[in-house]
Design an enzyme around this catalytic site. Structure first.
Site, PDB file in Angstrom:
ATOM      1  N   GLY A 119      32.277  36.051  33.591  1.00 28.62           N
ATOM      2  CA  GLY A 119      32.922  37.082  34.403  1.00 28.62           C
ATOM      3  C   GLY A 119      34.443  37.083  34.295  1.00 28.62           C
ATOM      4  N   HIS A 125      35.416  61.102  31.911  1.00 29.45           N
ATOM      5  CA  HIS A 125      35.792  61.590  30.582  1.00 29.45           C
ATOM      6  C   HIS A 125      37.182  61.122  30.165  1.00 29.45           C
ATOM      7  CE1 HIS A 125      38.742  64.604  31.920  1.00 29.45           C
ATOM      8  NE2 HIS A 125      38.003  64.618  33.004  1.00 29.45           N
ATOM      9  N   HIS A 132      37.257  44.683  33.264  1.00 28.19           N
ATOM     10  CA  HIS A 132      36.049  44.674  34.095  1.00 28.19           C
ATOM     11  C   HIS A 132      36.195  45.748  35.167  1.00 28.19           C
ATOM     12  CE1 HIS A 132      33.296  42.272  37.102  1.00 28.19           C
ATOM     13  NE2 HIS A 132      32.873  43.500  36.886  1.00 28.19           N
TER      14      HIS A 132
END
Ligand SMILES: CC(C)(COP(=O)(O)OP(=O)(O)OC[C@H]1O[C@@H](n2cnc3c(N)ncnc32)[C@H](O)[C@@H]1OP(=O)(O)O)[C@@H](O)C(=O)NCCC(=O)NCCS
Length: 208
Positions: free
Chosen positions: A69, A136, A145
């Site tokens: 992570g 988009h 992340h």
């Protein structure tokens, strides 16, 4: 992809999320390599060796991915494995929606319920966590992340290793620098310079 073997570096919570995603995406023979002293991870996927063992066995696996992570460590490990010749792969959960006109880099994962829109670009070793939205033309650099439920509106840019906390929202076109941290639940309405942490609605710099 069915029946292909996958090595995951790491064996903690995020590694298990990656394994679960991989299984649902059709990978089998999923194993962990990890160097920590933690007990073996719960679940069906065995811990079979250390990071050094993985380096020695790279040729055995059809795919390799880092399941760590921490952004800096994930990206560093990803790059070292890639340089060593590992077949780094990306994973897209079968219940994620990724535009065929988006780009997902090696070693990146797009988890269940996440959406990645047209023209979006994800670099390498990126995590798009459960139910996150990448609109988009967003551009996520290597090692970013985007945590569960966060929403990046269109045209947002995030620099290397940026971390967007769970449920945060980023206004269209906002640019976030390298190593930026956005707190859970924040609303980011203005650019954030490299290395800063911002929290709250609207997001303000956290000094401590
Ligand atoms: C923003 C963040 C990175 C800061 O972490 P940190 O540097 O360890 O900060 P601390 O926990 O020491 O908190 C420092 C201060 O900021 C406040 N704070 C921390 N996170 C906050 C947040 N998300 N929103 C508002 N305030 C926040 C704390 O209450 C504390 O305030 P105080 O000094 O008045 O007591 C972290 O709290 C966070 O939100 N991380 C995201 C976690 C996440 O979404 N994980 C999902 C994984 S899928």
């Amino acid at each position: 992809m069915s029946g292909r073997s996958l090595a995951i570096l790491g064996a903690g919570g995020h590694a298990r999320v990656v394994a679960d995603c991989a299984e649902q995406a059709g990978w089998s023979g999923i194993v962990f390599f990890d160097g920590s002293d933690l007990p073996p991870p719960p679940g069906p996927w065995p811990l079979v060796g250390t990071p050094a063992d993985l380096m020695a066995r790279l040729a055995e696996f059809d795919g390799v991915i880092v399941g760590i992570g921490d952004n800096a460590e994930r990206l560093d490990r990803h790059r070292r494995l890639s340089e060593a010749g590992a077949r780094m792969v990306g994973l897209i959960h079968p219940r994620a929606s990724v535009s065929p006109h988006a780009e997902v880099g090696e070693g990146s994962v797009v988890l269940a319920g996440a959406c990645v829109g047209v023209g979006a670009r994800l670099g390498q070793a990126v995590i798009v966590n459960t139910n996150a939205t990448i609109e988009h033309d967003d551009d996520l650099a290597d090692g970013v992340h985007v945590s569960s439920g966060a929403v990046l509106a269109g045209g947002v840019r995030v620099g290397e290793r940026g971390w967007i906390g769970a449920g945060a929202v980023v206004r269209p076109g906002v640019v976030l620098g390298r190593d930026v941290r956005v707190g859970a639940g924040a609303a980011v309405v203005a650019p954030v310079a490299d290395g800063l942490t911002v929290v709250g609605v609207p997001a303000r710099r956290l000094d401590h």
